[in-house]
Scaffold this motif. Structure first.
Motif, short mmCIF file in Angstrom:
data_model
loop_
_atom_site.label_atom_id
_atom_site.label_comp_id
_atom_site.label_asym_id
_atom_site.label_seq_id
_atom_site.Cartn_x
_atom_site.Cartn_y
_atom_site.Cartn_z
N GLY A 35 47.59 23.62 34.40
CA GLY A 35 47.93 25.00 34.74
C GLY A 35 47.66 25.95 33.60
N GLU A 36 48.02 25.51 32.36
CA GLU A 36 47.78 26.35 31.19
C GLU A 36 46.29 26.54 30.95
OE1 GLU A 36 49.89 24.36 28.14
OE2 GLU A 36 51.84 25.23 28.66
N THR A 37 45.49 25.49 31.25
CA THR A 37 44.05 25.63 31.10
C THR A 37 43.51 26.67 32.06
OG1 THR A 37 43.88 23.31 30.45
CG2 THR A 37 41.86 24.38 31.18
N LEU A 38 43.99 26.72 33.30
CA LEU A 38 43.59 27.74 34.26
C LEU A 38 44.03 29.12 33.80
CD1 LEU A 38 42.36 28.55 36.94
CD2 LEU A 38 44.53 27.97 38.06
N GLU A 39 45.25 29.21 33.25
CA GLU A 39 45.71 30.49 32.71
C GLU A 39 44.80 30.98 31.60
OE1 GLU A 39 49.77 30.30 31.50
OE2 GLU A 39 50.44 29.33 33.34
N GLN A 40 44.43 30.07 30.69
CA GLN A 40 43.56 30.44 29.58
C GLN A 40 42.20 30.90 30.10
OE1 GLN A 40 43.55 26.92 27.20
NE2 GLN A 40 45.66 27.18 26.50
N HIS A 41 41.70 30.23 31.14
CA HIS A 41 40.42 30.63 31.73
C HIS A 41 40.51 32.05 32.27
CE1 HIS A 41 36.93 30.75 34.35
NE2 HIS A 41 37.74 31.05 35.36
N PRO B 208 39.70 30.81 41.40
CA PRO B 208 39.47 31.46 40.10
C PRO B 208 38.24 32.35 40.06
CG PRO B 208 40.15 29.19 39.78
CD PRO B 208 39.96 29.35 41.25
N GLN B 209 37.19 32.01 40.83
CA GLN B 209 35.98 32.84 40.77
C GLN B 209 36.20 34.22 41.38
OE1 GLN B 209 36.28 29.92 42.31
NE2 GLN B 209 35.17 29.81 44.25
N PHE B 210 37.30 34.40 42.13
CA PHE B 210 37.60 35.71 42.70
C PHE B 210 38.73 36.41 41.95
CE2 PHE B 210 35.77 33.29 46.24
CZ PHE B 210 34.75 34.16 46.62
N PHE B 211 39.04 35.93 40.73
CA PHE B 211 40.12 36.53 39.92
C PHE B 211 39.79 37.98 39.55
CE2 PHE B 211 41.54 37.26 35.45
CZ PHE B 211 42.87 37.49 35.74
N ILE B 212 38.61 38.22 39.00
CA ILE B 212 38.21 39.58 38.64
C ILE B 212 37.95 40.44 39.89
CG2 ILE B 212 36.46 40.97 37.47
CD1 ILE B 212 38.46 39.62 35.61
N MET C 152 51.39 41.05 40.03
CA MET C 152 52.00 39.85 39.46
C MET C 152 51.09 38.66 39.79
SD MET C 152 54.30 38.07 37.93
CE MET C 152 55.68 39.21 37.69
N PHE C 153 50.63 37.92 38.74
CA PHE C 153 49.73 36.79 38.92
C PHE C 153 50.48 35.47 38.68
CE2 PHE C 153 46.40 39.93 38.19
CZ PHE C 153 45.48 39.55 39.14
N GLU C 154 50.15 34.48 39.50
CA GLU C 154 50.63 33.11 39.30
C GLU C 154 49.40 32.20 39.39
OE1 GLU C 154 53.58 30.16 38.63
OE2 GLU C 154 53.74 32.34 38.63
N MET C 155 49.20 31.30 38.39
CA MET C 155 48.07 30.37 38.39
C MET C 155 48.57 28.96 38.67
SD MET C 155 47.48 33.13 36.49
CE MET C 155 46.18 34.30 36.09
N LYS C 156 47.95 28.27 39.64
CA LYS C 156 48.40 26.93 40.02
C LYS C 156 47.21 25.97 40.12
CE LYS C 156 52.79 27.53 40.19
NZ LYS C 156 53.63 26.86 39.17
N ASN C 157 47.40 24.76 39.53
CA ASN C 157 46.42 23.68 39.60
C ASN C 157 47.16 22.37 39.42
OD1 ASN C 157 44.08 22.27 39.71
ND2 ASN C 157 43.34 22.85 37.68
N GLU C 158 46.52 21.24 39.72
CA GLU C 158 47.14 19.94 39.48
C GLU C 158 46.06 18.89 39.36
OE1 GLU C 158 49.71 19.25 42.72
OE2 GLU C 158 48.14 19.15 44.23
N ALA C 159 46.37 17.80 38.66
CA ALA C 159 45.39 16.73 38.45
C ALA C 159 45.09 16.01 39.76
CB ALA C 159 45.93 15.73 37.42
N ASP C 160 43.84 15.46 39.85
CA ASP C 160 43.46 14.72 41.05
C ASP C 160 44.33 13.48 41.25
OD1 ASP C 160 41.51 16.54 41.52
OD2 ASP C 160 39.92 15.38 40.53
#
Length: 400
Positions: free
Chosen positions: A154-160, A275-279, A208-216
């Motif tokens: 999740g932190e990696t997605l936030e950093q991206h 993520p590609q539609f974040f901007i 307000m943004f929330e970033m969510k991801n998880e390992a396979d």
């Protein structure tokens, strides 16, 4: 700005240069990997073909040389039949020459075989090195993904997302605030808060943004739906107008893979994007807010004009009310004055009548006074008669 048409629904939408470049980069990465795989496969097929051709050429050369050797041997045998000595000598010489040629040919074949083996080994080593490098990269990625916890992913997605935003902050959002939400006083917090201001200073949009991801390898797979309620709560508590979930969850979902997903039917002003539609989602919401600001300004102007008209109407009503009140007071005073005048007229008329009555009485009195004589006054009064007689005689002059 660039227009992109969705390959699934056919709907066209416009994104800025930064969003377009990001999408193009992803497409190039996929195309590069696809092209690399195709080229590796073509190279492998070409290598096999070259090896087969080389083997065929060598076999053909061996057959040709063997045929030549057999022909020479047959020729020597024929000559031996013509003369024993000559044949022996010829055979000896011929066999020596043939053996020499055979040895020379064998050396050439061995060199060719060695060159072929070296060429095959070089090609094999080259492609095996490329494949090994690719496999190592894949293994490193797999190892990284295996070692990352859900929080780290999740932190990696936030950093991206943060890096992507900061790359275009100065040009696309020079007055924007985009920082981590570190305020957990209400019991929870989102990941990032975006606020943009207009040139005059007031806020035009907030997200307000929330970033969510998880390992396979995560056993329990989450869904985007699991985080919408908490995100809406964070949005309301932090005073944000919109809420956006940037998610890599449910990677096989056709719904979330098509683009920007509006979930406002569940929670107001909320969207789920990859993520590609974040901007692009920031750009869309900011541009919509700018249009809304213009409409609000026009509405405020209309309201101000309506207020001016209302004030004028109120002032006119106040004037009319005051005028009516003053008119009523003046009218009452006028009628009072008329009544007083009427009363005065009545009093004057009475005074006139009284004066006229007095005049008649005075006239009668005068008439009576004019009719009074000494004779009448002294009638029945000898004393007064004598006095008037004496007075009259004394006042009469002598005529002698």
């Amino acid at each position: 700005m660039n227009e992109i048409k969705c390959p699934h629904c056919g709907e066209a939408f416009t994104i800025d240069e930064a969003g377009y470049a990001d999408i193009l980069k992803q497409v190039r990465d996929r195309e590069f990997e696809k092209t690399l795989n195709e080229r590796l496969e073509l190279a492998e097929r070409a290598k096999r073909t070259e090896i087969e051709l080389a083997e065929a050429r060598i076999a053909e050369a061996l057959r040709a040389e063997a045929a030549k050797k057999d022909a020479k041997i047959q020729d020597l045998k024929a000559r031996l039949e013509a003369g024993e000595i000559a044949q022996r000598l010829a055979i000896t010489e011929a066999l020596g020459a043939v053996q020499k040629e055979r040895d020379d040919l064998k050396g050439s074949l061995q060199r060719a075989e060695l060159e072929k083996q070296l060429s095959e080994q070089s090609l094999k080593d080259k492609y095996e090195t490329q494949i090994r490098d690719r496999d190592d990269a894949i293994e490193r990625l797999k190892d990284l993904k295996a070692r990352l916890s859900t929080k780290m992913i999740g932190e990696t997605l936030e950093q991206h997302c943060e890096t992507t935003f900061n790359q275009i902050r100065a040009t696309a959002f020079p007055r924007a605030y985009f920082e981590k939400d570190n305020d957990a006083r209400t019991g929870s917090k989102g990941d990032f808060i975006f606020r943009d201001l207009d040139e005059a200073g007031p806020e035009i949009v907030s997200i307000m943004f929330e970033m969510k991801n998880e390992a396979d390898e995560t056993a329990t797979k989450h869904k985007n739906e699991d985080f919408l309620k908490e995100l809406d709560k964070d949005r309301r508590e932090k005073g944000c107008e919109y809420a956006v979930l940037v998610s890599l969850l449910e990677p096989d979902s056709e719904l979330y893979n098509t683009g920007i997903v509006d979930v406002s039917h569940r929670y107001p002003k909320m969207y789920v994007v990859r993520p590609q539609f974040f901007i692009p989602i920031i750009t869309v919401l900011r541009n919509a807010a700018l249009n809304a600001v213009q409409y609000k300004a026009e509405l405020e102007l209309v309201k101000a004009q309506n207020i001016d008209i209302t004030k004028f109407q109120d002032q006119l009503d106040t004037f009319k009310t005051g005028f009516a009140r003053n008119y009523d007071l003046a009218s009452r005073q006028f009628h009072t004055a008329i009544d007083e005048i009427d009363k005065s007229i009545d009093r004057l008329q009475k005074a006139k009548d009284a004066l006229l009555g007095s005049e008649r009485n005075l006239r009668l009195a005068n008439d009576k006074a004019q009719d009074v004589t000494v004779k009448k006054l002294t009638r029945g009064n000898p004393t007064m008669a004598g006095k008037f007689a004496e007075l009259e005689s004394s006042s009469t002059p002598d005529t002698e």
